[in-house]
Design an enzyme around this catalytic site. Structure first.
Site, mmCIF file in Angstrom:
data_model
loop_
_atom_site.group_PDB
_atom_site.id
_atom_site.type_symbol
_atom_site.label_atom_id
_atom_site.label_comp_id
_atom_site.label_asym_id
_atom_site.label_seq_id
_atom_site.Cartn_x
_atom_site.Cartn_y
_atom_site.Cartn_z
ATOM 1 N N GLU A 153 0.792 -1.203 0.096
ATOM 2 C CA GLU A 153 -0.133 0.066 -0.048
ATOM 3 C C GLU A 153 0.882 1.253 0.121
ATOM 4 O O GLU A 153 1.523 1.527 1.199
ATOM 5 C CB GLU A 153 -1.052 -0.138 1.142
ATOM 6 C CG GLU A 153 -1.922 1.140 1.565
ATOM 7 C CD GLU A 153 -3.061 0.899 2.440
ATOM 8 O OE1 GLU A 153 -2.613 0.211 3.213
ATOM 9 O OE2 GLU A 153 -4.046 1.811 2.474
ATOM 10 N N ASP A 186 -5.569 3.106 -1.784
ATOM 11 C CA ASP A 186 -6.406 3.506 -0.762
ATOM 12 C C ASP A 186 -6.692 5.204 -1.218
ATOM 13 O O ASP A 186 -6.008 5.935 -1.431
ATOM 14 C CB ASP A 186 -5.487 3.800 0.550
ATOM 15 C CG ASP A 186 -6.232 4.432 1.558
ATOM 16 O OD1 ASP A 186 -7.174 5.228 1.412
ATOM 17 O OD2 ASP A 186 -6.172 3.750 2.979
ATOM 18 N N GLU A 247 -12.271 1.492 4.450
ATOM 19 C CA GLU A 247 -11.288 1.861 5.751
ATOM 20 C C GLU A 247 -11.760 3.281 5.972
ATOM 21 O O GLU A 247 -10.855 4.129 5.138
ATOM 22 C CB GLU A 247 -10.057 1.342 5.238
ATOM 23 C CG GLU A 247 -8.844 1.393 6.355
ATOM 24 C CD GLU A 247 -7.578 1.527 5.853
ATOM 25 O OE1 GLU A 247 -6.908 0.511 6.460
ATOM 26 O OE2 GLU A 247 -7.095 2.503 5.126
HETATM 27 C C1 LER Z 1 -3.573 1.217 6.147
HETATM 28 O O1 LER Z 1 -4.329 0.485 5.016
HETATM 29 C C2 LER Z 1 -3.671 2.707 5.984
HETATM 30 O O2 LER Z 1 -4.365 3.280 4.976
HETATM 31 C C3 LER Z 1 -2.897 3.538 6.763
HETATM 32 O O3 LER Z 1 -2.996 4.985 6.611
HETATM 33 C C4 LER Z 1 -2.673 3.078 8.203
HETATM 34 O O4 LER Z 1 -1.563 3.775 8.795
HETATM 35 MN MN MN Z 2 -5.407 2.106 3.745
#
Ligand code: LER
Ligand code: MN
Length: 270
Positions: A153, A186, A247
């Site tokens: 990520e 994300d 999330e």
């Molecule tokens: C985890 O998926 C994430 O997006 C981070 O910001 C967590 O530290």
């Molecule tokens: Mn994330």
């Protein structure tokens, strides 16, 4: 595209961007009632996921496990894959390996987010990326034994200084030895780092394995200023068929955040 919602079981993460908290059975019950396809679990340790009780809960609620987070390795143990100390890096890899085993049992990938760490005085950027590559090559091949990818990520600049955009993530993955590491896109981090979120997703064609589906302010879809129509169109254009996983903050509360997410996903993907 499939829907998922996060459940955090990590005390140290309290107040962080997760929808359901501290109670796996209750979170799964509500996820199933709302019609989510899957849950994404953020556990304090692998054993919390790798057990028959979790298998029974998933089966009873007809839920899949979308992914398992490794962030507790950082939050609880301060472990990262780019630590200058060889033993500390080994402990970080061991922690992630145990999470890969836990998720693998249920066909779910592990996520490497905060455990990537950052480069600093004692480890320059080149060295940090070398440490990270060594770990991703090894752990990516381990995940392949379960027929799942390992998810890497890119994070925003305030959480890492290694890789912050999807395009840089793609270039980085291309030079790994393993082809079993995919990107986690994300939308919260992308809102900070990308010139254009939809274009960023298109740059990830073929490399995106999971999406954290969240608005600009890290609240549920529809609660910030992100324009989701071009984002979903971009995901469709690259034939993304994985999870849109919530999330986001439990704002104003867990149930509302979950409901807003599933309604948003349904409206946007119909
Ligand atoms: C985890 O998926 C994430 O997006 C981070 O910001 C967590 O530290
Ligand atoms: Mn994330």
């Amino acid at each position: 595209m499939k829907s998922a919602v996060t459940i955090s079981l990590v005390r140290e993460a309290t107040g962080g961007p997760f929808v359901f908290w501290h109670d796996l059975a209750a979170g799964m019950r509500e996820a199933a009632q709302l019609g989510f396809d899957a849950v994404e679990i953020f556990p304090p340790a692998a054993e919390v996921v790798n057990n028959d009780e979790v298998a029974a809960l998933l089966a009873d609620h007809k839920l899949k496990l979308a992914a398992v987070g490794t962030g507790a390795g950082w939050l609880k143990h301060r472990l990262t894959l780019t630590n200058p100390d060889t033993d500390a890096r080994q402990r970080a890899k061991d922690f992630i390996r145990s999470i890969i085993d836990a998720g693998g049992r249920f066909g779910a990938p592990a996520i490497i987010g905060s455990m990537q760490g950052r480069w600093a005085d004692s480890v320059d950027r080149t060295m940090a990326l070398e440490f990270l590559s060594e770990a991703l090559n090894e752990l990516g091949e381990h995940a392949a034994k379960y027929g799942v990818p390992l998810l890497y990520e890119p994070l925003n600049r305030y959480e890492t200084n290694l890789i912050t955009t999807i395009a840089d993530g793609v270039s980085y993955l291309k030079q790994l030895k393993t082809s079993n590491v995919k990107l986690l896109a994300d939308l919260f981090h992308m809102n900070i780092e990308e010139v254009n979120v939809a274009e960023g997703l298109k740059a990830g064609a073929g490399f995106i394995g999971h999406v954290h589906f969240v608005d600009s302010n890290r609240r549920a879809v529809g609660s910030g200023h992100t324009d989701f129509a071009p984002i979903v169109a971009a995901l469709k254009s690259i034939n993304y068929s994985g999870y849109l996983s919530a999330e986001c903050f439990a704002y104003p509360d867990s149930s509302t955040a979950a409901r807003l997410t599933i309604e948003g996903i349904r409206k946007l993907t119909k």
